[in-house]
Design an enzyme around this catalytic site. Structure first.
Site, PDB file in Angstrom:
ATOM      1  N   LYS A 176       1.889 -59.219  12.324  1.00  0.00           N
ATOM      2  CA  LYS A 176       1.510 -58.277  13.384  1.00  0.00           C
ATOM      3  C   LYS A 176       0.398 -57.351  12.886  1.00  0.00           C
ATOM      4  O   LYS A 176      -0.593 -57.119  13.589  1.00  0.00           O
ATOM      5  CB  LYS A 176       2.743 -57.477  13.843  1.00  0.00           C
ATOM      6  CG  LYS A 176       3.750 -58.346  14.599  1.00  0.00           C
ATOM      7  CD  LYS A 176       5.117 -57.690  14.787  1.00  0.00           C
ATOM      8  CE  LYS A 176       6.099 -58.685  15.410  1.00  0.00           C
ATOM      9  NZ  LYS A 176       7.471 -58.184  15.547  1.00  0.00           N
TER      10      LYS A 176
ATOM     11  N   GLN B 275      11.102 -53.235  13.879  1.00  0.00           N
ATOM     12  CA  GLN B 275      11.410 -54.650  13.657  1.00  0.00           C
ATOM     13  C   GLN B 275      12.926 -54.860  13.585  1.00  0.00           C
ATOM     14  O   GLN B 275      13.618 -54.190  12.814  1.00  0.00           O
ATOM     15  CB  GLN B 275      10.734 -55.122  12.353  1.00  0.00           C
ATOM     16  CG  GLN B 275      10.858 -56.613  12.099  1.00  0.00           C
ATOM     17  CD  GLN B 275      10.135 -57.470  13.139  1.00  0.00           C
ATOM     18  OE1 GLN B 275       9.015 -57.190  13.533  1.00  0.00           O
ATOM     19  NE2 GLN B 275      10.799 -58.516  13.604  1.00  0.00           N
TER      20      GLN B 275
ATOM     21  N   ASP C 225       7.445 -53.422  22.640  1.00  0.00           N
ATOM     22  CA  ASP C 225       8.354 -54.577  22.551  1.00  0.00           C
ATOM     23  C   ASP C 225       9.046 -54.833  23.892  1.00  0.00           C
ATOM     24  O   ASP C 225       9.666 -55.885  24.079  1.00  0.00           O
ATOM     25  CB  ASP C 225       9.419 -54.341  21.468  1.00  0.00           C
ATOM     26  CG  ASP C 225       9.073 -55.041  20.162  1.00  0.00           C
ATOM     27  OD1 ASP C 225       8.277 -56.011  20.196  1.00  0.00           O
ATOM     28  OD2 ASP C 225       9.601 -54.635  19.108  1.00  0.00           O
TER      29      ASP C 225
END
Ligand code: NAD
Length: 292
Positions: free
Chosen positions: A52, A96, A119
């Site tokens: 990412k 994460q 997200d």
């Protein structure tokens, strides 16, 4: 049989984003900025976050990687998120997953400002998704939609079978495929670990999205001739002959299934790359909404 190559489809998305960032830079404005929080030393999470950050660099986004020890308390983690929420130079925040067991995933997701929820896991984002309102779409289903669009896969009126109902993949995927939008308008069946007759249901699918996390679970005898198969699974399977000691396997037994399909995603090189593309698009979207 068409291979739905994630390298090609994600490249198209990334190149478009690069061009947009170049335009932003020409105006002298600050560039979009993604903050990623990585907790502990999970090998797979390390790999995902590194990818990412690498893609942010390539596109021209700023990025901040915050590494925290796996004994961090939930309160400390929420305090870190609050700082990022209040920092006007940060457009997108991702934490994460998975988190250490002593931390509530739900509390952490709820702590993120929905305007920075790249997200797309916050209930505000999910609620908007369900109602068909503009929002952050979770990166993996978003990436799959971008892939269907890139390869112009017909979805309208098709029967899509989604295996898996997680908040990250299966559930939002089923909502997107059933919604009234381009590359939606499917009739969707959602299957999960309590679904009897899974084989028979899969055989009815014009489109199968496999997101259950079991290596090579979907076999040729579960797939209708000419179906489109999207393989989301990523499982590390031990293999002493491999350089790293393991191989990445999808949820689909690719070699036996591929010849029956009209189109299929490979693993690796399929949905994983599209997930990054989806996240990067969400980051630019967050910037445009709150950026200067
Ligand atoms: P999860 O464990 O949260 O959910 C799995 C789902 O599959 C559950 O809803 C469960 O009911 C269902 N399931 C499990 N066994 C089943 C069975 N035998 N029959 C039918 N349904 C069954 O997993 P997740 O987070 O949704 O991830 C699924 C897979 O996708 C994993 O391999 C994960 O690593 C991978 N993944 C890949 C990407 C990517 O970018 N390619 C992103 C996220 C997740």
């Amino acid at each position: 049989m068409l291979i739905l190559d994630g390298k090609i489809a994600s490249r198209a998305v990334i190149d478009t984003l690069k061009t947009e960032v170049e335009q932003i830079k020409l105006t002298g404005k600050r560039t979009p900025h993604l903050a990623a929080i990585l907790i502990g030393n999970n090998g797979a999470s390390e790999t995902y976050v590194a990818s990412k950050v690498k893609h942010c660099d390539e596109i021209g986004f700023g990025s901040t990687l915050i590494r925290l020890a796996d004994n961090i308390s939930e309160a400390e983690l929420i305090a870190t998120i609050t700082e990022l929420n209040n920092n006007d130079a940060i457009d997108g925040i991702l934490v994460q997953l998975p988190l250490p067991k002593h931390i509530s995933e739900q509390n952490i997701i709820m702590a993120i400002n929905p305007a920075k929820d790249v997200d797309g896991f916050h209930p505000v984002s999910v609620g908007k998704l369900v109602q068909g309102l503009p929002t952050f779409i979770p990166a993996t289903p978003y990436g799959i939609m971008l892939m269907l669009e890139h390869f112009n896969i017909t979805t309208k009126g098709k029967h899509a079978v989604v295996i898996g109902r997680s908040n990250i993949v299966g559930r939002p995927m089923s909502i997107l495929l059933s919604s009234n939008q381009p590359y939606g308008n499917c009739t969707v069946t959602v299957c999960h670990s309590h679904t009897p007759n899974l084989n028979e249901i899969c055989l009815q699918g014009d489109i199968i999205v496999a997101a259950l996390g079991r290596a090579e679970f979907v076999k040729a005898n579960m797939v209708k001739e000419g179906a489109v198969v999207i393989d989301v699974g990523i499982t590390r399977v031990e293999d002493p002959t491999a350089k790293k000691g393991y191989r990445i396997k999808g949820d689909v037994a690719y070699n036996e299934v591929a010849p029956r399909t009209s189109a299929i995603t490979p693993v690796p090189g399929g949905v994983g790359l599209m997930t990054i593309a989806g996240l990067m698009k969400n980051t630019l979207q967050a910037y445009k909404a709150i950026g200067k």
